[in-house]
Design a protein around this motif. Structure first.
Motif, PDB file in Angstrom:
ATOM      1  N   GLU A  10       9.338   6.192   5.317  1.00  0.00           N
ATOM      2  CA  GLU A  10       8.053   5.733   4.797  1.00  0.00           C
ATOM      3  C   GLU A  10       7.749   4.341   5.331  1.00  0.00           C
ATOM      4  OE1 GLU A  10       5.898   4.902   0.512  1.00  0.00           O
ATOM      5  OE2 GLU A  10       7.525   6.356   0.640  1.00  0.00           O
ATOM      6  N   ILE A  11       6.510   4.147   5.727  1.00  0.00           N
ATOM      7  CA  ILE A  11       6.051   2.861   6.240  1.00  0.00           C
ATOM      8  C   ILE A  11       5.038   2.312   5.239  1.00  0.00           C
ATOM      9  CG2 ILE A  11       4.829   1.707   8.121  1.00  0.00           C
ATOM     10  CD1 ILE A  11       5.739   4.060   9.918  1.00  0.00           C
ATOM     11  N   PRO A  12       5.234   1.092   4.764  1.00  0.00           N
ATOM     12  CA  PRO A  12       4.277   0.520   3.811  1.00  0.00           C
ATOM     13  C   PRO A  12       2.867   0.501   4.398  1.00  0.00           C
ATOM     14  CG  PRO A  12       6.247  -0.829   3.936  1.00  0.00           C
ATOM     15  CD  PRO A  12       6.351   0.190   5.034  1.00  0.00           C
ATOM     16  N   ASP A  13       1.870   0.732   3.547  1.00  0.00           N
ATOM     17  CA  ASP A  13       0.474   0.810   3.977  1.00  0.00           C
ATOM     18  C   ASP A  13       0.024  -0.427   4.741  1.00  0.00           C
ATOM     19  OD1 ASP A  13       0.534   3.179   2.603  1.00  0.00           O
ATOM     20  OD2 ASP A  13      -0.841   2.548   1.020  1.00  0.00           O
ATOM     21  N   GLN A  54      -3.920   0.086  13.577  1.00  0.00           N
ATOM     22  CA  GLN A  54      -3.495   0.071  12.187  1.00  0.00           C
ATOM     23  C   GLN A  54      -2.869   1.411  11.827  1.00  0.00           C
ATOM     24  OE1 GLN A  54      -7.011  -0.658   9.898  1.00  0.00           O
ATOM     25  NE2 GLN A  54      -7.819   1.371  10.183  1.00  0.00           N
ATOM     26  N   VAL A  55      -2.008   1.386  10.849  1.00  0.00           N
ATOM     27  CA  VAL A  55      -1.419   2.609  10.330  1.00  0.00           C
ATOM     28  C   VAL A  55      -2.407   3.181   9.324  1.00  0.00           C
ATOM     29  CG1 VAL A  55       0.497   3.598   9.030  1.00  0.00           C
ATOM     30  CG2 VAL A  55       0.938   1.752  10.648  1.00  0.00           C
ATOM     31  N   VAL A  56      -2.852   4.400   9.551  1.00  0.00           N
ATOM     32  CA  VAL A  56      -3.760   5.067   8.619  1.00  0.00           C
ATOM     33  C   VAL A  56      -2.934   6.060   7.820  1.00  0.00           C
ATOM     34  CG1 VAL A  56      -5.792   6.516   8.370  1.00  0.00           C
ATOM     35  CG2 VAL A  56      -5.703   4.802  10.190  1.00  0.00           C
TER      36      VAL A  56
END
Length: 71
Positions: A10-13, A54-56
């Motif tokens: 898991e990657i933090p938002d 960005q990570v979506v």
């Protein structure tokens, strides 16, 4: 053009996608593949220089619960 290596967890938002940038040559070497020819790599701009990196996050588990009404 850009290459990114993300952890299998898991990657933090709020994580900045740019923290995962890797040189394309490193990704190609690790995969044992040539993804792009040298001419294209030489002419291309860095992806994060021309677009918002960005990570979506898509929460499919939450969406599924909303659709089915399950908790």
């Amino acid at each position: 053009m850009g290459a990114f290596v993300l952890p299998n967890k898991e990657i933090p938002d709020e994580t900045d996608l740019r923290s995962f940038i890797m040189p394309i040559q490193h990704v190609e070497r690790a995969a044992g593949l040539q993804l792009f020819n040298e001419e294209l790599k030489g002419k291309s701009k860095q992806l994060c220089a021309v677009t918002q990196c960005q990570v979506v996050v898509r929460r499919f588990d939450d969406t599924s619960k909303q659709i089915t009404g399950k908790k």
